[in-house]
Design a protein around this motif. Structure first.
Motif, PDB file in Angstrom:
ATOM      1  N   MET A 149     -31.896 -98.904  32.012  1.00 34.53           N
ATOM      2  CA  MET A 149     -32.523 -99.729  30.996  1.00 34.53           C
ATOM      3  C   MET A 149     -32.072-101.180  31.179  1.00 34.53           C
ATOM      4  SD  MET A 149     -32.398 -98.770  26.929  1.00 34.53           S
ATOM      5  CE  MET A 149     -32.627 -97.031  27.207  1.00 34.53           C
ATOM      6  N   THR A 150     -32.959-102.122  30.911  1.00 37.33           N
ATOM      7  CA  THR A 150     -32.589-103.537  30.953  1.00 37.33           C
ATOM      8  C   THR A 150     -31.993-103.924  29.606  1.00 37.33           C
ATOM      9  OG1 THR A 150     -34.709-104.329  30.105  1.00 37.33           O
ATOM     10  CG2 THR A 150     -34.523-104.036  32.520  1.00 37.33           C
ATOM     11  N   GLN A 151     -31.363-105.094  29.571  1.00 34.08           N
ATOM     12  CA  GLN A 151     -30.840-105.593  28.300  1.00 34.08           C
ATOM     13  C   GLN A 151     -31.971-105.768  27.294  1.00 34.08           C
ATOM     14  OE1 GLN A 151     -28.750-109.172  29.494  1.00 34.08           O
ATOM     15  NE2 GLN A 151     -26.817-108.059  29.735  1.00 34.08           N
ATOM     16  N   LYS A 152     -33.105-106.247  27.778  1.00 28.84           N
ATOM     17  CA  LYS A 152     -34.261-106.452  26.898  1.00 28.84           C
ATOM     18  C   LYS A 152     -34.746-105.120  26.324  1.00 28.84           C
ATOM     19  CE  LYS A 152     -38.827-108.503  26.597  1.00 28.84           C
ATOM     20  NZ  LYS A 152     -40.001-108.956  27.288  1.00 28.84           N
ATOM     21  N   GLU A 153     -34.835-104.098  27.173  1.00 37.67           N
ATOM     22  CA  GLU A 153     -35.297-102.783  26.711  1.00 37.67           C
ATOM     23  C   GLU A 153     -34.347-102.179  25.680  1.00 37.67           C
ATOM     24  OE1 GLU A 153     -37.708-101.252  30.683  1.00 37.67           O
ATOM     25  OE2 GLU A 153     -35.518-101.015  30.595  1.00 37.67           O
ATOM     26  N   LEU A 154     -33.050-102.300  25.942  1.00 36.60           N
ATOM     27  CA  LEU A 154     -32.073-101.789  24.989  1.00 36.60           C
ATOM     28  C   LEU A 154     -32.178-102.550  23.672  1.00 36.60           C
ATOM     29  CD1 LEU A 154     -29.720-100.020  24.114  1.00 36.60           C
ATOM     30  CD2 LEU A 154     -28.168-101.641  25.248  1.00 36.60           C
ATOM     31  N   GLY A 155     -32.262-103.877  23.772  1.00 32.52           N
ATOM     32  CA  GLY A 155     -32.402-104.690  22.561  1.00 32.52           C
ATOM     33  C   GLY A 155     -33.609-104.295  21.735  1.00 32.52           C
ATOM     34  N   GLU A 156     -34.740-104.106  22.392  1.00 31.71           N
ATOM     35  CA  GLU A 156     -35.965-103.716  21.684  1.00 31.71           C
ATOM     36  C   GLU A 156     -35.805-102.354  21.017  1.00 31.71           C
ATOM     37  OE1 GLU A 156     -38.969-104.001  24.732  1.00 31.71           O
ATOM     38  OE2 GLU A 156     -39.165-106.178  24.486  1.00 31.71           O
ATOM     39  N   LYS A 157     -35.128-101.466  21.693  1.00 28.50           N
ATOM     40  CA  LYS A 157     -34.952-100.106  21.180  1.00 28.50           C
ATOM     41  C   LYS A 157     -34.080-100.065  19.923  1.00 28.50           C
ATOM     42  CE  LYS A 157     -34.940 -95.643  23.346  1.00 28.50           C
ATOM     43  NZ  LYS A 157     -34.640 -94.844  24.483  1.00 28.50           N
ATOM     44  N   ILE A 158     -33.129-101.004  19.827  1.00 26.46           N
ATOM     45  CA  ILE A 158     -32.218-100.996  18.675  1.00 26.46           C
ATOM     46  C   ILE A 158     -32.472-102.154  17.704  1.00 26.46           C
ATOM     47  CG2 ILE A 158     -30.442 -99.739  19.915  1.00 26.46           C
ATOM     48  CD1 ILE A 158     -28.890-102.385  20.136  1.00 26.46           C
ATOM     49  N   THR A 162     -17.915 -92.898  23.983  1.00 26.83           N
ATOM     50  CA  THR A 162     -18.148 -93.304  25.365  1.00 26.83           C
ATOM     51  C   THR A 162     -18.178 -94.825  25.469  1.00 26.83           C
ATOM     52  OG1 THR A 162     -19.471 -91.336  25.721  1.00 26.83           O
ATOM     53  CG2 THR A 162     -19.755 -93.105  27.315  1.00 26.83           C
ATOM     54  N   LEU A 163     -18.600 -95.479  24.387  1.00 27.30           N
ATOM     55  CA  LEU A 163     -18.780 -96.931  24.396  1.00 27.30           C
ATOM     56  C   LEU A 163     -17.585 -97.710  23.869  1.00 27.30           C
ATOM     57  CD1 LEU A 163     -22.429 -97.035  23.013  1.00 27.30           C
ATOM     58  CD2 LEU A 163     -21.684 -97.003  25.402  1.00 27.30           C
ATOM     59  N   ALA A 167     -23.218 -97.759  30.577  1.00 21.97           N
ATOM     60  CA  ALA A 167     -24.095 -96.740  29.975  1.00 21.97           C
ATOM     61  C   ALA A 167     -25.553 -97.183  30.026  1.00 21.97           C
ATOM     62  CB  ALA A 167     -23.662 -96.472  28.530  1.00 21.97           C
ATOM     63  N   ARG A 168     -25.790 -98.478  29.809  1.00 20.80           N
ATOM     64  CA  ARG A 168     -27.168 -99.002  29.865  1.00 20.80           C
ATOM     65  C   ARG A 168     -27.726 -98.863  31.278  1.00 20.80           C
ATOM     66  NH1 ARG A 168     -29.028-103.487  31.806  1.00 20.80           N
ATOM     67  NH2 ARG A 168     -27.061-104.618  31.766  1.00 20.80           N
ATOM     68  N   LYS A 169     -26.914 -99.216  32.267  1.00 20.78           N
ATOM     69  CA  LYS A 169     -27.373 -99.104  33.655  1.00 20.78           C
ATOM     70  C   LYS A 169     -27.591 -97.649  34.052  1.00 20.78           C
ATOM     71  CE  LYS A 169     -25.873-103.465  35.522  1.00 20.78           C
ATOM     72  NZ  LYS A 169     -25.339-104.118  36.701  1.00 20.78           N
ATOM     73  N   ALA A 170     -26.720 -96.763  33.572  1.00 19.12           N
ATOM     74  CA  ALA A 170     -26.883 -95.334  33.871  1.00 19.12           C
ATOM     75  C   ALA A 170     -28.177 -94.801  33.261  1.00 19.12           C
ATOM     76  CB  ALA A 170     -25.683 -94.545  33.346  1.00 19.12           C
ATOM     77  N   ALA A 171     -28.592 -95.409  32.130  1.00 17.82           N
ATOM     78  CA  ALA A 171     -29.845 -95.014  31.476  1.00 17.82           C
ATOM     79  C   ALA A 171     -31.041 -95.733  32.092  1.00 17.82           C
ATOM     80  CB  ALA A 171     -29.767 -95.312  29.978  1.00 17.82           C
ATOM     81  N   LEU A 195     -23.150 -99.991  17.056  1.00 13.86           N
ATOM     82  CA  LEU A 195     -22.627 -99.188  18.150  1.00 13.86           C
ATOM     83  C   LEU A 195     -23.248 -97.789  18.126  1.00 13.86           C
ATOM     84  CD1 LEU A 195     -20.574 -99.784  20.387  1.00 13.86           C
ATOM     85  CD2 LEU A 195     -18.833 -98.757  18.961  1.00 13.86           C
ATOM     86  N   GLN A 196     -23.439 -97.255  16.932  1.00 14.77           N
ATOM     87  CA  GLN A 196     -24.067 -95.939  16.805  1.00 14.77           C
ATOM     88  C   GLN A 196     -25.514 -95.986  17.292  1.00 14.77           C
ATOM     89  OE1 GLN A 196     -22.580 -92.811  15.604  1.00 14.77           O
ATOM     90  NE2 GLN A 196     -24.376 -92.308  16.830  1.00 14.77           N
ATOM     91  N   ARG A 197     -26.231 -97.065  16.951  1.00 18.84           N
ATOM     92  CA  ARG A 197     -27.618 -97.207  17.417  1.00 18.84           C
ATOM     93  C   ARG A 197     -27.673 -97.347  18.939  1.00 18.84           C
ATOM     94  NH1 ARG A 197     -28.272-101.399  13.497  1.00 18.84           N
ATOM     95  NH2 ARG A 197     -29.096-102.740  15.117  1.00 18.84           N
ATOM     96  N   ILE A 198     -26.727 -98.100  19.499  1.00 23.97           N
ATOM     97  CA  ILE A 198     -26.657 -98.269  20.957  1.00 23.97           C
ATOM     98  C   ILE A 198     -26.425 -96.908  21.608  1.00 23.97           C
ATOM     99  CG2 ILE A 198     -25.332 -99.262  22.873  1.00 23.97           C
ATOM    100  CD1 ILE A 198     -24.665-101.630  20.947  1.00 23.97           C
ATOM    101  N   ALA A 199     -25.460 -96.158  21.078  1.00 22.10           N
ATOM    102  CA  ALA A 199     -25.149 -94.840  21.625  1.00 22.10           C
ATOM    103  C   ALA A 199     -26.368 -93.928  21.560  1.00 22.10           C
ATOM    104  CB  ALA A 199     -23.965 -94.216  20.878  1.00 22.10           C
ATOM    105  N   ASP A 200     -27.064 -93.943  20.435  1.00 23.09           N
ATOM    106  CA  ASP A 200     -28.267 -93.109  20.289  1.00 23.09           C
ATOM    107  C   ASP A 200     -29.341 -93.515  21.301  1.00 23.09           C
ATOM    108  OD1 ASP A 200     -27.028 -91.769  18.199  1.00 23.09           O
ATOM    109  OD2 ASP A 200     -28.111 -92.848  16.623  1.00 23.09           O
TER     110      ASP A 200
END
Length: 145
Positions: free
Chosen positions: A16-25, A60-61, A10-14, A47-52
């Motif tokens: 986004m890097t691991q760093k970007e996802l981490g910063e976002k949540i 999905t996750l 899901a992260r790759k489909a978006a 998990l809810q924050r990751i999904a958002d």
């Protein structure tokens, strides 16, 4: 597919890097890497924050949230727990999961069904916490004891 693999896909489909996802949540990229490598499992709230952040549904996750409970009709009919059918729910593949009041799964589902929405969310949170306590964890390939 594991929860970690689902998060990674899901992260790759978006895009986004691991760093970007981490910063976002609000976590480190190392935490994201641990989830994606199935070294740790994120709590429900995370998990809810990751999904958002990835603009996907929680189910999905994590396959735990892909089940469709078919208990409503049973409990709405007012039948006693002793008359609970053996097959109560199906997973996303349509496979029936067997549970009855003689099993811990059946007892858990019966108790869970008597809670309101807020109580159900709290129950999920508490069970999720128990999965982090080593003395309650099942022994498996990821958790050798």
């Amino acid at each position: 597919m594991t929860t970690g693999q689902r998060i990674k896909n899901a992260r790759k489909a978006a895009r986004m890097t691991q760093k970007e996802l981490g910063e976002k949540i609000g976590v480190t990229f190392q935490a994201v890497a641990q989830w994606e490598n199935d070294l740790r499992k994120p709590k429900f709230e995370t998990l809810q924050r990751i999904a958002d952040a990835l603009n996907v549904e929680v189910k999905t996750l994590d396959e735990r949230f892909t089940t469709r409970l078919v208990l409503e009709d049973f409990f709405n009919d007012g039948l006693p727990p002793s008359r609970m059918p053996d097959y109560l729910f199906e997973n996303s593949d349509g496979a029936l999961i067997k549970a009855s009041m003689e099993t811990s799964v059946g007892q858990l589902l019966y108790s869970f069904s008597s809670l309101n929405e807020i109580g159900q969310q709290e129950a999920i949170r508490r069970v999720d916490e128990l999965t982090e306590v080593p003395k309650y964890q099942r022994k498996n390939l990821l958790n050798k004891e």
